[in-house]
Design an enzyme around this catalytic site. Sequence first.
Site, PDB file in Angstrom:
ATOM      1  N   ASP A 127       0.787  -1.227   0.000  1.00 51.57           N
ATOM      2  CA  ASP A 127       0.000   0.000   0.000  1.00 51.57           C
ATOM      3  C   ASP A 127       0.821   1.280   0.000  1.00 51.57           C
ATOM      4  OD1 ASP A 127       1.151   0.001   2.509  1.00 51.57           O
ATOM      5  OD2 ASP A 127      -0.587  -0.895   3.476  1.00 51.57           O
ATOM      6  N   HIS A 155      11.923   5.193  14.887  1.00 50.72           N
ATOM      7  CA  HIS A 155      11.794   5.416  13.440  1.00 50.72           C
ATOM      8  C   HIS A 155      12.555   6.683  13.042  1.00 50.72           C
ATOM      9  CE1 HIS A 155       9.668   5.971   9.573  1.00 50.72           C
ATOM     10  NE2 HIS A 155       9.435   4.671   9.662  1.00 50.72           N
ATOM     11  N   GLU A 202      -0.332  -9.205  -1.228  1.00 50.75           N
ATOM     12  CA  GLU A 202      -1.026  -8.698  -0.035  1.00 50.75           C
ATOM     13  C   GLU A 202      -2.206  -7.815  -0.450  1.00 50.75           C
ATOM     14  OE1 GLU A 202       0.354  -5.799   3.074  1.00 50.75           O
ATOM     15  OE2 GLU A 202       0.846  -7.630   4.136  1.00 50.75           O
ATOM     16  N   HIS A 212       5.109   4.748  14.363  1.00 52.61           N
ATOM     17  CA  HIS A 212       5.583   5.593  13.252  1.00 52.61           C
ATOM     18  C   HIS A 212       4.484   6.116  12.335  1.00 52.61           C
ATOM     19  CE1 HIS A 212       4.839   1.918  11.003  1.00 52.61           C
ATOM     20  NE2 HIS A 212       4.938   2.623   9.898  1.00 52.61           N
ATOM     21  N   ARG A 242       1.900   8.190  10.364  1.00 50.99           N
ATOM     22  CA  ARG A 242       1.822   9.648  10.240  1.00 50.99           C
ATOM     23  C   ARG A 242       0.533  10.217  10.805  1.00 50.99           C
ATOM     24  NH1 ARG A 242       3.233  11.664   4.830  1.00 50.99           N
ATOM     25  NH2 ARG A 242       4.141   9.649   4.403  1.00 50.99           N
ATOM     26  N   GLU A 271      -2.586   4.785   3.083  1.00 53.98           N
ATOM     27  CA  GLU A 271      -2.512   3.372   2.686  1.00 53.98           C
ATOM     28  C   GLU A 271      -3.857   2.776   2.293  1.00 53.98           C
ATOM     29  OE1 GLU A 271      -0.985   4.706   5.269  1.00 53.98           O
ATOM     30  OE2 GLU A 271       1.109   4.067   5.306  1.00 53.98           O
TER      31      GLU A 271
HETATM   32  N1  UDP Z   1      11.040  -3.736  11.241  1.00 54.74           N
HETATM   33  C1  UDP Z   1      12.432  -3.799  11.256  1.00 54.74           C
HETATM   34  N2  UDP Z   1      13.101  -2.992  12.144  1.00 54.74           N
HETATM   35  C2  UDP Z   1      12.464  -2.134  12.980  1.00 54.74           C
HETATM   36  C3  UDP Z   1      11.041  -2.074  12.950  1.00 54.74           C
HETATM   37  C4  UDP Z   1      10.364  -2.885  12.065  1.00 54.74           C
HETATM   38  O1  UDP Z   1      13.041  -4.557  10.510  1.00 54.74           O
HETATM   39  O2  UDP Z   1      13.128  -1.428  13.741  1.00 54.74           O
HETATM   40  C5  UDP Z   1      10.303  -4.587  10.290  1.00 54.74           C
HETATM   41  C6  UDP Z   1       9.229  -5.444  10.892  1.00 54.74           C
HETATM   42  O3  UDP Z   1       9.739  -6.720  11.234  1.00 54.74           O
HETATM   43  C7  UDP Z   1       8.164  -5.546   9.831  1.00 54.74           C
HETATM   44  C8  UDP Z   1       8.335  -4.273   9.026  1.00 54.74           C
HETATM   45  O4  UDP Z   1       9.597  -3.739   9.390  1.00 54.74           O
HETATM   46  O5  UDP Z   1       8.364  -6.646   8.965  1.00 54.74           O
HETATM   47  C9  UDP Z   1       7.208  -3.327   9.352  1.00 54.74           C
HETATM   48  O6  UDP Z   1       7.537  -2.105   8.917  1.00 54.74           O
HETATM   49  P1  UDP Z   1       6.780  -0.798   9.380  1.00 54.74           P
HETATM   50  O7  UDP Z   1       6.247  -0.971  10.747  1.00 54.74           O
HETATM   51  O8  UDP Z   1       7.737   0.308   9.116  1.00 54.74           O
HETATM   52  O9  UDP Z   1       5.628  -0.658   8.284  1.00 54.74           O
HETATM   53  P2  UDP Z   1       4.133  -1.138   8.157  1.00 54.74           P
HETATM   54  O10 UDP Z   1       4.107  -2.618   8.203  1.00 54.74           O
HETATM   55  O11 UDP Z   1       3.344  -0.468   9.232  1.00 54.74           O
HETATM   56  O12 UDP Z   1       3.753  -0.639   6.801  1.00 54.74           O
END
Ligand code: UDP
Length: 375
Positions: free
Chosen positions: A105, A247, A127, A214, A216, A141
């Site tokens: 997304d 972050h 996904e 993180h 927004r 998203e």
């Molecule tokens: N992740 C990572 N290091 C971190 C925080 C998250 O590798 O310090 C990984 C986590 O395992 C997951 C992904 O990043 O697979 C999630 O990313 P994020 O939370 O940034 O994005 P979202 O899934 O909310 O789009």
Amino acid sequence: MYEREAIFIKRVMVIMGTRPEAIKLCPVVRELQTRSKEFETLVCSTGQHRELLAGALRAFHVVPDLELDVMREGQSLSGLSADLLQAIDSVLQSTRPDAVLVQGDTATAHAAALAAFYRGIPVGHVEAGLRTYHARDPFPEDYHRRAIALLSSWHFAPTVTAKQNLIREGIHESTVCISGNTVVDALRYTLNECRPTIRFELPKNSRLIVFTAHRRENFGEPLCGMLRALRRTVEAYPDVFAVFPVHHNPEVRKSAAMILSGAERIRMIEPPEFISFHHLLSKAYLVMTDSGGIQEETVALGIPTVVMRYTSERTEGMRAGVLRLAGSGEESVFSLAHRLLRLGSEEYLSMRRPSAVYGNGHAAERIVDRLCKIL
Ligand code: UDP
């Protein structure tokens, strides 16, 4: 112009721009690469989150064939989307893939799907079908997901619920494949085959909270409330330690420094690469997060999770009992975390159960099997 190796080999371009996309698409890239008699795989990195993406790619030993450089300081979402669209279109023009794969997304996934659609190249959406049906939560998203569905020819839905969402929106059933979520493939790889580069030593008999924030839409007061809730939770239990990978967004860094500086038993760290992060997560007693992907990982691992959002598209994880929505207000986050940390909490124990609702680690295989049939 990229020369084709042979006309019967299909050229698939996998386009990604952020860390979560790399984590969820690299298992697919690796699977495509094992079938080199059928597929020529091109990986295009847009550089939307350059450093985080590069780290995730390295961990999977995936080397991008094409690297775009779209990110500018202070860029608006519109500016980013326009730059992405133009840069991806040039790449599609010069490489002429038979299909494009995008995931999730992000602005990259949205622009890549749109650029491919305009050029008449079929798009596969990995996904597909996650929805909150709140265009501003998560923002942008939920809009991106719905727009990508309109632009895609094939929809790789992680779960039955995701498939049902797509069908309700008029997507034809024959174009939807329930694959499971590739994040479980990634998790199996990191926990079974990789060693963490960063280790976290905790005092004996202590309980670990892993905290991430993180989104927004939470910047400002909601984020500050969540951070205060973390501080109060840790202060309430002397055996609890928290690790908070902060972050890179300046808003998150500013709020974290303001509210958590000097807090005992809360370690703020640079976000670790995902192998170390997965190993850290697997040791957690409780997770507090507003992330999407982390919810799927904690469900697979069976780690009780306080979801600091008002809505979640990961409804399967809530039904499985591992995820609980707390909203993003300080009091509601604090009271849920505090309740779950009470020793012997039955509610906590009932949540501590791994679930396979997001798959069994073979999603990439299923996606590539389906591509073999349709291409
Ligand atoms: N992740 C990572 N290091 C971190 C925080 C998250 O590798 O310090 C990984 C986590 O395992 C997951 C992904 O990043 O697979 C999630 O990313 P994020 O939370 O940034 O994005 P979202 O899934 O909310 O789009």
